[in-house]
Design an enzyme around this catalytic site. Structure first.
Site, PDB file in Angstrom:
ATOM      1  N   SER A 180      54.827 -62.916  37.165  1.00  0.00           N
ATOM      2  CA  SER A 180      55.445 -61.615  36.930  1.00  0.00           C
ATOM      3  C   SER A 180      56.694 -61.779  36.084  1.00  0.00           C
ATOM      4  O   SER A 180      57.349 -62.834  36.110  1.00  0.00           O
ATOM      5  CB  SER A 180      55.830 -60.956  38.265  1.00  0.00           C
ATOM      6  OG  SER A 180      56.658 -59.825  38.068  1.00  0.00           O
ATOM      7  N   TYR A 194      60.405 -61.559  46.400  1.00  0.00           N
ATOM      8  CA  TYR A 194      59.320 -61.498  45.411  1.00  0.00           C
ATOM      9  C   TYR A 194      59.683 -62.284  44.160  1.00  0.00           C
ATOM     10  O   TYR A 194      58.902 -63.094  43.655  1.00  0.00           O
ATOM     11  CB  TYR A 194      59.042 -60.031  45.066  1.00  0.00           C
ATOM     12  CG  TYR A 194      57.898 -59.819  44.114  1.00  0.00           C
ATOM     13  CD1 TYR A 194      56.583 -59.972  44.538  1.00  0.00           C
ATOM     14  CD2 TYR A 194      58.126 -59.447  42.785  1.00  0.00           C
ATOM     15  CE1 TYR A 194      55.515 -59.758  43.665  1.00  0.00           C
ATOM     16  CE2 TYR A 194      57.066 -59.231  41.909  1.00  0.00           C
ATOM     17  CZ  TYR A 194      55.759 -59.386  42.352  1.00  0.00           C
ATOM     18  OH  TYR A 194      54.719 -59.179  41.498  1.00  0.00           O
TER      19      TYR A 194
END
Length: 701
Positions: free
Chosen positions: A579, A592
């Site tokens: 990501s 995350y």
């Protein structure tokens, strides 16, 4: 009056009066219907085997006169799936006029070119080599089939005598001859010499049957096959055993699967020395009865009889001498035993080629075995794609059935090697191979995608399959996997429930990939979740979950994938779907973002470590994939909206406006990046591709 239900023991009666009635008097439609239901029973004919036809009266567009036209399966077709687009329509009179110009056996290849001069329907598929066999017979509907029972009769010693014993004077018999115009003349002569017969047995080849209507031809075929099947069953019962009895006892089912999954990547690597192959495994009762028998060593080297069999299976299989209890955990030791067997097989195949080649024979093809037999375990096959290897496996099962039947009748006989070679390396067969469409970029490769039940993972699997790969879909939700699997064609995909936080679950998933396709070439870790919370709200449970799914899962997936890829010795690809958040420090994202950063650096470390194995490791960084992404179905969307001070509904527009290109990012965009890395950028490793529309603060620098 309806058709009475027919009770057959050895074939399936599939004729449906209602469906047939809906076709009315359309003889071509009825011929196609008959073809499809005949092809649905693998005991009658296998994929691509056999041929069917019908003859109708049509109006000639040039003379406006009525002419007889034959409609027949075209070259390379399959009767089980035959449609209007797959048939050829030819003038019967012109086809029969070819007898006037036929120059004998040396003229066979030229005759095939002349079939085009007989074309009535300009939308015809290329006529097959079987065309004159149907055209020179007078019947309205004709079936040319390869039933196991009939080939057993055809391949038995004293086949002509056995034919008469089963059917009396009602069946004709012609000796083996390569398909072509002369064989059509032989069928015509057989019929003229013995008028009133219901069919003809072709020595070492198959069956011809016919009827005035599609239904009559169908029933005639089933009845003739049933009679042969009953005869063989009685002989087997009288003999009391098959294949000389059992020599080896099979391991239990679970142990067979375990050994097969360990061995498959090694076999795949050895079979892929010239061209990468896809695998198939079969440990059915039929297979085990043959491969565990005393007669295996005698019958396997003889080779198959029917041309349709050995064209797909090669002339004979490779029989492994490992021992069913062999320890397969030491890859180097197992390969040390396997390599000499493969080399010997290829040397013998080269000798077969050199001994029988003609002046104009095509160059020798890949000499690796197609069928590999492991007594006590099962039968493996390897070919260019899943359909081809599955069909080859099925054809060898047909060959087993033929050998069983022929041995029960009298004694199995195989085609002479020269005859077999002349079929395998026939110029017309070579031309058929050359007409096949160009393979796709990822053909012959197996891809495993985690999180493929939907969203980005499913889009990646779709793209890889579209580009030719076989795909193994994994997810923790079986209902999503089942729904996803339905979107693929047959022989393209399979699935496995996989919890990437558990190495045992990952091991079972790879085991399934090996059993289904032979191994794995591409692994894409797309499974994921997102938790967006400020530091004080991020719990240890949140942290562990993110680390286990994204980081530990990637580690274990890579570790087990590399073990398989090294067995194959074919290189490979590992792609991490990370990501933008692994590069950019944003608010409320400590769990995350840290996990994604770990994924990215792990990919770089693996790229450095695995380059010597030609295993490439790369990363794709998505950002703002809202539409179609599973992550955005949960609390993540609310968390990100809160972090940016906007509503959930405003998120898509917000993410599009903040990137340089002002573009919405879709799952298919991530899939395209994955394909670029595995299908185009084949000399790239340790790289990162951002798919975010352009985020300056995420530029890799």
């Amino acid at each position: 009056m309806g058709t009475p239900v027919k009770n057959f023991k050895y074939v399936d009666y599939l004729w449906d009066d209602k469906k047939a009635a809906e076709l009315g008097d359309d003889q071509v439609a009825l011929f196609l219907y008959r073809s499809n239901i005949l092809g649905a029973d693998l005991r009658i004919t296998n994929y691509g085997g056999g041929n069917t036809s019908c003859k109708t009266i049509e109006k000639d567009p040039l003379t406006d006169k009525e002419v007889e036209v034959m409609w027949i399966k075209g070259s390379g077709g399959d009767i089980g799936t035959l449609s209007r687009e797959g048939i050829a329509g030819l003038y019967v009179d012109r086809l029969r006029d070819l007898k006037k110009v036929y120059g004998g056996l040396e003229d066979e290849d030229r005759m095939v070119g002349l079939f085009d001069h007989c074309i009535y329907d300009l939308d015809s598929r290329a006529p097959s080599i079987d065309t004159p066999l149907h055209g020179l017979l007078p019947f309205k509907h004709i079936d040319h089939l390869h039933p196991d029972a009939l080939i057993a009769v055809a391949a038995a010693k004293d086949s002509e005598k056995v034919t008469k014993e089963i059917w009396g004077d009602s069946m004709g018999w012609v000796p083996w001859q390569r398909p072509g115009f002369d064989l059509g003349l032989q069928l015509e002569k057989c019929l003229n010499d013995t008028p009133g017969i219901r069919g003809i047995v072709l020595g070492s080849h198959g069956l011809f049957t016919w009827g005035d209507t599609s239904y009559e031809s169908y029933m005639n075929s089933l009845e003739v096959i049933e009679m042969a099947s009953e005869y063989i069953a009685k002989k087997i019962e009288e003999n009391g055993s098959v294949f000389g009895g059992q020599k080896v006892e099979s391991l239990p089912k679970k142990e067979r699967s375990e050994k097969a999954s360990r061995l498959m990547p090694m076999l795949r690597g050895l079979c892929s020395a010239e061209n990468r192959m896809i695998g198939h495994f079969n440990d059915s009762d039929t297979v085990l009865q043959f491969i565990n028998s005393n007669d295996l060593s005698r019958l396997a080297p003889m080779g198959t009889s029917c041309p349709d069999h050995f064209l797909r299976t090669k002339i004979q299989p490779l029989v492994l001498d490992l021992g069913k209890d062999a320890d397969l955990s030491d890859t180097d030791a197992v390969l040390e035993k396997l390599r000499p067997a493969f080399e010997k097989y290829k040397e013998e195949y080269a000798e077969y080629y050199e001994k029988h080649k003609r002046a104009n024979s095509p160059a020798i093809r890949d000499a690796s075995p197609v069928i590999i037999i492991y007594p006590g375990i099962g039968m493996f096959s390897f070919a260019k794609n899943k359909q081809t290897t599955r069909v080859a496996n099925e054809f060898y099962v047909n060959a087993i059935n033929v050998m069983r039947g022929a041995e029960a009748i009298t004694e199995y006989t195989a085609l002479p090697r020269q005859e077999a070679f002349d079929i395998e390396y026939w110029l017309l067969e070579e031309a058929k191979l050359q007409r096949q469409p160009k393979e796709k970029p990822l053909s012959r490769k197996v891809a495993l995608v985690t999180g493929a039940g939907g969203g980005i993972g499913k889009a990646i699997a779709d793209k890889l399959a579209e580009e030719g790969a076989n795909v193994v879909l994994t997810d923790i939700a079986e209902d999503r996997l089942q729904e996803a699997l339905e979107t693929y064609g047959s022989d393209t995909a399979s699935y496995a429930i996989c919890d990437v936080t558990k190495k045992e679950s990952i091991a079972e998933t790879y085991k399934k990939a090996c059993l289904d396709f032979g191994g794995v070439d591409i692994v894409v870790h797309s499974a994921g979740l997102a938790i967006s919370k400020p530091l004080e709200e991020t719990t240890e449970k949140d942290w562990d979950l993110l680390q286990n799914v994204l980081v530990k899962g990637q580690f274990e997936l890579a570790k087990q994938a590399v073990a398989i890829m090294r067995k194959q010795n074919l290189g490979g690809d590992f792609i991490s779907i990370a990501s933008k958040n692994g590069l950019v420090s944003g608010p409320n994202n400590v769990g995350y973002g840290t996990s994604k950063a770990a994924q990215q650096h792990m990919a770089r470390l693996l790229a450095a470590e695995l380059a010597g194995d030609k295993i490439r490791v790369n990363t794709v960084n998505p950002d703002g994939v809202i539409v179609g992404s599973k992550i955005w179905e949960g609390d993540w969307a609310e968390g990100r909206a809160k972090a940016y001070g906007i509503s959930v509904e405003e998120l898509p527009a917000h993410y599009a406006k903040r990137n340089l290109l002002n573009e919405i990012i879709y799952p298919k965009d991530i899939a395209n990046a994955v394909f670029a890395l595995v299908g185009i950028l084949d000399k790239s490793t340790g790289n990162t591709i951002n798919v975010d529309g352009g985020m300056a603060n995420a530029f890799v620098r």
